[in-house]
Write a protein that holds these residues in place. Structure first.
Motif, PDB file in Angstrom:
ATOM      1  N   SER A 187       0.828  -1.205   0.000  1.00 54.74           N
ATOM      2  CA  SER A 187       0.000   0.000   0.000  1.00 54.74           C
ATOM      3  C   SER A 187       0.864   1.258   0.000  1.00 54.74           C
ATOM      4  O   SER A 187       0.563   2.237  -0.689  1.00 54.74           O
ATOM      5  CB  SER A 187      -0.919   0.009   1.227  1.00 54.74           C
ATOM      6  N   CYS A 188       1.947   1.219   0.762  1.00 52.60           N
ATOM      7  CA  CYS A 188       2.868   2.349   0.819  1.00 52.60           C
ATOM      8  C   CYS A 188       3.537   2.551  -0.538  1.00 52.60           C
ATOM      9  O   CYS A 188       3.611   3.662  -1.056  1.00 52.60           O
ATOM     10  CB  CYS A 188       3.911   2.098   1.904  1.00 52.60           C
ATOM     11  N   PHE A 189       3.971   1.465  -1.134  1.00 52.89           N
ATOM     12  CA  PHE A 189       4.706   1.504  -2.405  1.00 52.89           C
ATOM     13  C   PHE A 189       3.870   2.106  -3.532  1.00 52.89           C
ATOM     14  O   PHE A 189       4.337   2.958  -4.286  1.00 52.89           O
ATOM     15  CB  PHE A 189       5.136   0.082  -2.768  1.00 52.89           C
ATOM     16  N   ILE A 190       2.609   1.696  -3.633  1.00 57.21           N
ATOM     17  CA  ILE A 190       1.789   2.150  -4.764  1.00 57.21           C
ATOM     18  C   ILE A 190       1.323   3.595  -4.609  1.00 57.21           C
ATOM     19  O   ILE A 190       0.856   4.198  -5.575  1.00 57.21           O
ATOM     20  CB  ILE A 190       0.558   1.226  -4.967  1.00 57.21           C
ATOM     21  N   LYS A 191       1.499   4.147  -3.415  1.00 55.28           N
ATOM     22  CA  LYS A 191       1.106   5.541  -3.191  1.00 55.28           C
ATOM     23  C   LYS A 191       2.268   6.514  -3.344  1.00 55.28           C
ATOM     24  O   LYS A 191       2.055   7.727  -3.376  1.00 55.28           O
ATOM     25  CB  LYS A 191       0.501   5.704  -1.787  1.00 55.28           C
ATOM     26  N   GLN A 192       3.477   5.990  -3.423  1.00 59.38           N
ATOM     27  CA  GLN A 192       4.651   6.856  -3.478  1.00 59.38           C
ATOM     28  C   GLN A 192       4.712   7.637  -4.788  1.00 59.38           C
ATOM     29  O   GLN A 192       4.584   7.062  -5.865  1.00 59.38           O
ATOM     30  CB  GLN A 192       5.933   6.034  -3.330  1.00 59.38           C
ATOM     31  N   THR A 193       4.923   8.942  -4.689  1.00 61.75           N
ATOM     32  CA  THR A 193       5.143   9.754  -5.888  1.00 61.75           C
ATOM     33  C   THR A 193       6.491   9.411  -6.494  1.00 61.75           C
ATOM     34  O   THR A 193       6.623   9.214  -7.700  1.00 61.75           O
ATOM     35  CB  THR A 193       5.084  11.254  -5.544  1.00 61.75           C
ATOM     36  N   ASN A 194       7.506   9.339  -5.634  1.00 60.08           N
ATOM     37  CA  ASN A 194       8.825   8.877  -6.059  1.00 60.08           C
ATOM     38  C   ASN A 194       8.851   7.367  -5.861  1.00 60.08           C
ATOM     39  O   ASN A 194       8.965   6.880  -4.746  1.00 60.08           O
ATOM     40  CB  ASN A 194       9.924   9.548  -5.238  1.00 60.08           C
TER      41      ASN A 194
END
Length: 217
Positions: free
Chosen positions: A28-35
């Protein structure tokens, strides 16, 4: 009791004072990252290839596979086996079709939804392969894992290119040329001032030398 983020190996525990109570899902964290390469808040996983290669965030959906909780744990047999299966089916095939031995993948994790694999794919930093071409070749290779699978690219980044080093000889030549131009301008200015001064003096002399007509008594 003694708790830990046991189903999220590699995840950063955001509340170490009370371990195991705040374990954010790396997916979930990964797919929300802009970078897409900044996983410092998501996982302790090493994605150092982001420093030297072009990176693509890919969501691969295996529609005929069934998710189970073992796929949340990178240490489980199910997780390791599926990761190896995807790598075996995709990496060499894509390398050959794109003629890029730098192609590689890093699997971030799996999610429910049949089975969703979140991963980073890497190409040579100077690669001209388009996102569409990569997705087509990757998607075809993924069919060996699940013939009902499909994939989407959800982000892309490129490692910064190193700054161009200025040639020292060119820099010296530029400085010398600048100095010479400055001297030339000073000489030209001095010549102009001297010319103006000479003309001014000449004009004064001529005026004083003109005979004035005699006045009648």
């Amino acid at each position: 009791g003694n708790f830990s983020c046991r189903y999220s190996e590699g995840t950063i525990d955001t509340n170490p004072a009370n371990p195991g109570t705040q374990c954010p899902d790396p997916n979930s964290c990964f797919i929300k990252q802009t970078n897409i390469c900044d996983l410092s808040k998501c996982s302790t996983m090493d994605v150092s290839e982001c420093n030297t290669k072009k990176a693509f965030r890919i969501k691969a959906t295996l529609r005929s596979r069934k998710f189970n909780n073992q796929l949340r744990n990178p240490s489980s047999v199910a997780y390791r086996n599926l990761s190896a299966e995807i790598r075996s089916a995709v990496v060499k095939t894509v390398q050959n079709k794109l003629m890029d031995d730098n192609f590689n993948i890093t699997i971030i994790g799996f999610q429910n939804g049949s089975v969703i694999a979140n991963l980073l794919a890497f190409l040579d930093i100077n690669s001209n392969v388009s996102t569409g071409t990569l997705l087509s070749v990757f998607g075809d290779a993924l069919k060996a894992v699940d013939n009902q699978s499909f994939a989407n690219v959800t982000g892309i980044t490129q490692a910064p290119t190193p700054p161009v080093r200025e040639d020292s000889g060119f820099r010296v030549s530029t400085i010398v040329l600048g100095v010479l131009l400055g001297l030339a301008l000073l000489i030209l200015l001095a010549m102009v001032v001297a010319k103006i001064h000479a003309v001014k003096n000449s004009g004064t002399y001529s005026l004083n030398s003109i005979d004035t007509p005699a006045q009648n008594p």
